[in-house]
Design a protein around this motif. Sequence first.
Motif, PDB file in Angstrom:
ATOM      1  N   ASN A  51       0.935  -1.240  -0.070  1.00 48.53           N
ATOM      2  CA  ASN A  51      -0.164  -0.020  -0.032  1.00 48.53           C
ATOM      3  C   ASN A  51       0.888   1.301   0.020  1.00 48.53           C
ATOM      4  N   GLY A  52       1.998   1.348   0.746  1.00 41.87           N
ATOM      5  CA  GLY A  52       2.879   2.252   0.921  1.00 41.87           C
ATOM      6  C   GLY A  52       3.320   2.664  -0.598  1.00 41.87           C
ATOM      7  N   ILE A  53       3.971   1.864  -1.087  1.00 42.14           N
ATOM      8  CA  ILE A  53       4.624   2.020  -2.473  1.00 42.14           C
ATOM      9  C   ILE A  53       3.661   2.230  -3.530  1.00 42.14           C
ATOM     10  N   LEU A  54       2.740   1.532  -3.600  1.00 44.64           N
ATOM     11  CA  LEU A  54       1.503   1.784  -4.686  1.00 44.64           C
ATOM     12  C   LEU A  54       0.966   3.166  -4.535  1.00 44.64           C
ATOM     13  N   GLY A  55       0.690   3.571  -3.097  1.00 41.35           N
ATOM     14  CA  GLY A  55       0.317   4.951  -2.769  1.00 41.35           C
ATOM     15  C   GLY A  55       1.178   6.125  -3.276  1.00 41.35           C
ATOM     16  N   GLY A  56       2.511   5.801  -3.120  1.00 41.75           N
ATOM     17  CA  GLY A  56       3.671   6.542  -3.505  1.00 41.75           C
ATOM     18  C   GLY A  56       3.779   6.736  -5.069  1.00 41.75           C
ATOM     19  N   LEU A  57       3.744   5.777  -5.734  1.00 42.50           N
ATOM     20  CA  LEU A  57       3.464   5.551  -7.450  1.00 42.50           C
ATOM     21  C   LEU A  57       2.378   6.313  -7.870  1.00 42.50           C
ATOM     22  N   LEU A  58       0.994   5.927  -7.143  1.00 38.73           N
ATOM     23  CA  LEU A  58      -0.057   6.822  -7.620  1.00 38.73           C
ATOM     24  C   LEU A  58      -0.019   8.318  -7.672  1.00 38.73           C
ATOM     25  N   ALA A  59       0.518   8.723  -6.259  1.00 36.63           N
ATOM     26  CA  ALA A  59       0.909  10.068  -6.036  1.00 36.63           C
ATOM     27  C   ALA A  59       1.653  10.745  -7.325  1.00 36.63           C
ATOM     28  N   LEU A  60       2.426  10.170  -7.585  1.00 40.96           N
ATOM     29  CA  LEU A  60       3.687  10.744  -8.654  1.00 40.96           C
ATOM     30  C   LEU A  60       2.815  10.443  -9.928  1.00 40.96           C
ATOM     31  N   ALA A  61       2.015   9.635 -10.229  1.00 39.47           N
ATOM     32  CA  ALA A  61       1.426   9.622 -11.385  1.00 39.47           C
ATOM     33  C   ALA A  61       0.282  10.498 -11.566  1.00 39.47           C
ATOM     34  N   LEU A  62      -0.329  10.938 -10.473  1.00 37.84           N
ATOM     35  CA  LEU A  62      -1.228  12.094 -10.427  1.00 37.84           C
ATOM     36  C   LEU A  62      -0.706  13.414 -10.642  1.00 37.84           C
ATOM     37  N   ARG A  71      -7.860  12.035 -15.671  1.00 40.68           N
ATOM     38  CA  ARG A  71      -9.280  11.556 -15.404  1.00 40.68           C
ATOM     39  C   ARG A  71      -9.170   9.923 -15.061  1.00 40.68           C
ATOM     40  N   PRO A  72      -8.798   9.018 -15.696  1.00 39.25           N
ATOM     41  CA  PRO A  72      -8.337   7.723 -15.302  1.00 39.25           C
ATOM     42  C   PRO A  72      -7.588   7.641 -14.090  1.00 39.25           C
ATOM     43  N   VAL A  73      -6.559   8.232 -14.198  1.00 41.96           N
ATOM     44  CA  VAL A  73      -5.573   8.053 -13.012  1.00 41.96           C
ATOM     45  C   VAL A  73      -6.042   8.626 -11.554  1.00 41.96           C
ATOM     46  N   ALA A  74      -6.636   9.825 -11.623  1.00 40.98           N
ATOM     47  CA  ALA A  74      -7.577   9.770 -10.644  1.00 40.98           C
ATOM     48  C   ALA A  74      -8.783   8.951 -10.136  1.00 40.98           C
ATOM     49  N   GLY A  75      -9.379   8.518 -11.031  1.00 44.53           N
ATOM     50  CA  GLY A  75     -10.305   7.514 -10.605  1.00 44.53           C
ATOM     51  C   GLY A  75      -9.632   6.351 -10.246  1.00 44.53           C
ATOM     52  N   LEU A  76      -8.740   5.609 -10.464  1.00 40.82           N
ATOM     53  CA  LEU A  76      -7.960   4.546 -10.080  1.00 40.82           C
ATOM     54  C   LEU A  76      -7.356   4.724  -8.910  1.00 40.82           C
ATOM     55  N   THR A  77      -6.750   5.965  -8.613  1.00 43.17           N
ATOM     56  CA  THR A  77      -6.157   6.295  -7.364  1.00 43.17           C
ATOM     57  C   THR A  77      -7.423   6.418  -6.356  1.00 43.17           C
TER      58      THR A  77
END
Length: 134
Positions: A51-62, A71-77
Amino acid sequence: MATDPRAVTVTVLVLRLAGAGLTVAMAAIHLRLWADGYRELAAIGPLFLLNGILGGLLALALLAAPARLLRPVAGLTAAFVAGTLGALFLSLTVGLFGFTESWRAEFVTAAVVVEAAAVAVLTALAVAARRRPR
């Protein structure tokens, strides 16, 4: 009715930054708890690390996503964070993977607040990113 393109752009930027910040906060809580001993829990430990790793990666993707992919990145996150919040509520009520959390445990209240706010902000971002002023 026409929408001011600058207002939409500023709104999307503010939501993008807030969403990334809240997602990083959620990831940091999980990494801190993992480091503080949750890593010893059979199923929960690896999930906290993931969760910590994926959360960090998703924040970078945002932060890095071009407008057409926001839109899809925000929805996925938003879905990821909502799933995390759901897992926390399961662990607080019926238990999750044999582990039952307590409301008195460190960071539980903070996690609920951060994750609920993140879901709201990221959902708003997904909606706002869809609007394309002409």
